[in-house]
Design a protein around this motif. Structure first.
Motif, PDB file in Angstrom:
ATOM      1  N   CYS A  26       0.662  -0.714   0.416  1.00  0.00           N
ATOM      2  CA  CYS A  26      -0.068   0.481  -0.057  1.00  0.00           C
ATOM      3  C   CYS A  26       1.056   1.658  -0.055  1.00  0.00           C
ATOM      4  N   ALA A  27       1.788   1.008   0.894  1.00  0.00           N
ATOM      5  CA  ALA A  27       2.615   2.517   0.881  1.00  0.00           C
ATOM      6  C   ALA A  27       3.658   2.795  -0.442  1.00  0.00           C
ATOM      7  N   CYS A  30       1.241   4.186  -3.000  1.00  0.00           N
ATOM      8  CA  CYS A  30       0.896   6.001  -3.294  1.00  0.00           C
ATOM      9  C   CYS A  30       1.955   6.646  -3.386  1.00  0.00           C
ATOM     10  N   LEU A  32       5.231   6.509  -1.092  1.00  0.00           N
ATOM     11  CA  LEU A  32       5.450   7.234   0.185  1.00  0.00           C
ATOM     12  C   LEU A  32       6.503   5.749   1.166  1.00  0.00           C
ATOM     13  N   GLN A  34       6.667   3.219   4.313  1.00  0.00           N
ATOM     14  CA  GLN A  34       5.903   3.445   5.366  1.00  0.00           C
ATOM     15  C   GLN A  34       5.372   4.045   6.154  1.00  0.00           C
ATOM     16  N   PHE A  37       2.935   6.468   4.953  1.00  0.00           N
ATOM     17  CA  PHE A  37       1.400   6.328   4.696  1.00  0.00           C
ATOM     18  C   PHE A  37       0.759   6.109   6.341  1.00  0.00           C
ATOM     19  N   PRO A  47      -4.092   7.690   1.738  1.00  0.00           N
ATOM     20  CA  PRO A  47      -3.382   7.514   1.022  1.00  0.00           C
ATOM     21  C   PRO A  47      -4.140   7.321   0.082  1.00  0.00           C
TER      22      PRO A  47
END
Length: 97
Positions: A26-27, A30, A32, A34, A37, A47
Motif C-alpha cells: 500500500c505504501a 502511494c 510513500l 511506510q 503512509f 493516501p
C-alpha cells in the motif's frame, strides 16, 4: 517553530507477515514510505495510489487532442464546444488522480 511540536516519537508495532506485506504494498503504491503512509492515516487522510503510466499517457493524449481542436476553432467554431468537453474530462481525471 516550537521544537517540542516537531519532536517525533518512535513506536513499535508488531504485524503479521501478511499485514506487513500489505503495508509495504500500500505504501509503495502511494509512493510513500511506510512511516509516512501510517502518519497520513493517523491524520485522517487516506493516501491514494499513484496513477499508473497509462493514466499519464491518456491525459497527454487528451491535451494533444484538445490543442488540435483549439487550433481548428478559428475555422470551425463548433470545435470550441468539443474543447470544453475535453477540458471537463481532463478536470475529472485530475480530481481522481
Amino acid at each position: 517553530m516550537n521544537k517540542e511540536s516537531d519532536k517525533k516519537e518512535r513506536i513499535k508495532v508488531r504485524l503479521s507477515e501478511e499485514e506487513n506485506e500489505k503495508l509495504k504494498r500500500c505504501a509503495a503504491a502511494c509512493g510513500l514510505s511506510q512511516s509516512e503512509f501510517i502518519r497520513q492515516l493517523c491524520k485522517g487522510k487516506t493516501p491514494k495510489p499513484q496513477p499508473q503510466k497509462e493514466f499519464w499517457e491518456l491525459l497527454e493524449a487528451l491535451y494533444t487532442v484538445h490543442n488540435s481542436f483549439q487550433k481548428c476553432g478559428k475555422y470551425e467554431p463548433s470545435a470550441l464546444s468539443i474543447c470544453k468537453e475535453i477540458e471537463g474530462l481532463i478536470l475529472e481525471l485530475q480530481e481522481v488522480a
